[in-house]
Design an enzyme around this catalytic site. Structure first.
Site, PDB file in Angstrom:
ATOM      1  CB  SER A  10      -0.880   0.005   1.250  1.00  0.00           C
ATOM      2  OG  SER A  10      -1.303   1.323   1.506  1.00  0.00           O
ATOM      3  CG  HIS A  35      -3.837  -2.061  -1.137  1.00  0.00           C
ATOM      4  ND1 HIS A  35      -4.877  -2.944  -1.305  1.00  0.00           N
ATOM      5  CD2 HIS A  35      -4.197  -1.235  -0.120  1.00  0.00           C
ATOM      6  CE1 HIS A  35      -5.830  -2.669  -0.434  1.00  0.00           C
ATOM      7  NE2 HIS A  35      -5.454  -1.633   0.292  1.00  0.00           N
ATOM      8  CG  MET A  39      -8.631   6.620   2.730  1.00  0.00           C
ATOM      9  SD  MET A  39      -7.578   6.857   4.159  1.00  0.00           S
ATOM     10  CE  MET A  39      -6.694   5.308   4.185  1.00  0.00           C
ATOM     11  CG  HIS A  68      -9.174  -0.712   0.434  1.00  0.00           C
ATOM     12  ND1 HIS A  68      -8.451  -0.763   1.607  1.00  0.00           N
ATOM     13  CD2 HIS A  68     -10.473  -0.832   0.801  1.00  0.00           C
ATOM     14  CE1 HIS A  68      -9.276  -0.891   2.631  1.00  0.00           C
ATOM     15  NE2 HIS A  68     -10.513  -0.922   2.168  1.00  0.00           N
ATOM     16  CG  MET A  70     -11.280   2.499   2.941  1.00  0.00           C
ATOM     17  SD  MET A  70      -9.629   2.625   3.673  1.00  0.00           S
ATOM     18  CE  MET A  70      -8.654   2.648   2.188  1.00  0.00           C
ATOM     19  CG  ASP A 177      -5.568  -3.126   3.911  1.00  0.00           C
ATOM     20  OD1 ASP A 177      -4.499  -2.728   4.395  1.00  0.00           O
ATOM     21  OD2 ASP A 177      -6.310  -2.428   3.191  1.00  0.00           O
TER      22      ASP A 177
HETATM   23  C1  DX5 Z   1      -5.918   1.421   6.037  1.00  0.00           C
HETATM   24  C2  DX5 Z   1      -5.545   1.025   4.629  1.00  0.00           C
HETATM   25  C3  DX5 Z   1      -4.365   0.145   4.567  1.00  0.00           C
HETATM   26  C4  DX5 Z   1      -3.124   0.766   5.155  1.00  0.00           C
HETATM   27  C5  DX5 Z   1      -2.293  -0.329   5.693  1.00  0.00           C
HETATM   28  O1  DX5 Z   1      -7.141   2.041   6.010  1.00  0.00           O
HETATM   29  O2  DX5 Z   1      -6.623   0.341   4.009  1.00  0.00           O
HETATM   30  O3  DX5 Z   1      -4.133  -0.335   3.246  1.00  0.00           O
HETATM   31  O4  DX5 Z   1      -2.398   1.542   4.236  1.00  0.00           O
HETATM   32  O5  DX5 Z   1      -1.250   0.225   6.432  1.00  0.00           O
HETATM   33  P1  DX5 Z   1      -0.358  -0.655   7.436  1.00  0.00           P
HETATM   34  O6  DX5 Z   1       0.191  -1.801   6.659  1.00  0.00           O
HETATM   35  O7  DX5 Z   1       0.681   0.314   7.900  1.00  0.00           O
HETATM   36  O8  DX5 Z   1      -1.288  -1.087   8.528  1.00  0.00           O
HETATM   37 ZN    ZN Z   2      -6.240  -0.722   2.074  1.00  0.00          ZN
END
Ligand code: DX5
Ligand code: ZN
Length: 220
Positions: A10, A35, A39, A68, A70, A177
């Site tokens: 990510s 990834h 958001m 992804h 959100m 994730d």
């Molecule tokens: C959180 C994201 C993740 C995030 C993961 O809302 O969906 O993809 O970037 O970060 P780490 O691996 O640091 O938990």
């Molecule tokens: Zn994510």
């Protein structure tokens, strides 16, 4: 299940001032997917990046773009994400009234379709849609930020999704994730995870290429 997990870094923890360098590293690494955490400041408290940014990133890599979302009402943007080169689009279960319609739309425009579950959302809610899905994303932190602590209950959820997939002859992959690192990667894979997402573990490591290898081969 493949011999090793698919790794999906990510870029949320990458240096946004130097994304050419980040993508060069990712292209040279053994990560198969990239990834992309979108958001909107509504569904989650944080705001990250959106379509124009992903469109520019597309020029920097041929790897699978795993977006992804959100965001609220993600169904409004399905066509746009296809046009900018996203390969796999994941929406949150919690944002959907007509999940079946959204999944159908994502597949109809030519992308793979995934559904993400927040930590409090039960796996059993996917029973009547699992056969249609290409991916189930288990959130092992509350979405919104990288660098949070892994929620241990996620192992049980992964095993539950695996059982649901088998019982329904689904071909869905399981992605995890949040808080993924070299310590929990082997346990996540053993529980049934096919795809491991990681941001802070990879980008805070002094050798991100090695960090990706650690997740994939469990330090061997
Ligand atoms: C959180 C994201 C993740 C995030 C993961 O809302 O969906 O993809 O970037 O970060 P780490 O691996 O640091 O938990
Ligand atoms: Zn994510």
């Amino acid at each position: 299940m493949s011999q090793t997990p698919i790794i999906a870094p990510s870029i949320l923890s990458a240096d946004f001032a130097d994304m050419e360098k980040t993508f060069k590293m990712l292209n040279e690494s053994e990560a198969e997917w990239i990834h992309l955490d979108v958001m909107d400041g509504n569904f989650v408290p944080n705001i990250s990046f959106g379509m124009p940014v992903i469109k520019s990133f597309r020029k920097l890599s041929n790897k699978v773009f795993d977006a992804h979302l959100m965001i609220e009402k993600p169904e409004r943007y399905v066509h746009n994400f296809k046009l900018i080169g996203v390969d796999l689009l994941t929406v949150h279960y919690e944002t959907q009234v007509h999940l079946n319609r959204t999944i159908d739309l994502i597949k109809r425009v030519g992308m793979k379709a995934g559904v993400a579950l927040n930590p409090h959302t039960p796996v059993s809610l996917l029973k009547d849609i699992i056969a249609e899905l290409d991916l189930v994303l288990i959130m092992s932190v509350n979405p919104g930020y990288s660098g949070q602590k892994f929620i241990e209950h996620s192992y049980d959820k992964i095993r539950e999704v695996k059982d649901l997939i088998i019982a329904n002859n689904s071909t869905a992959l399981i992605e995890v994730d949040g808080g993924v690192n070299a310590d929990n990667a082997p346990k996540l894979y053993a529980a049934g995870a096919d795809v491991l997402v990681a941001a802070s573990y990879i980008f805070n490591h002094d050798n991100p290429i090695k960090a990706i290898r650690n997740l994939k081969y469990f330090n061997q």
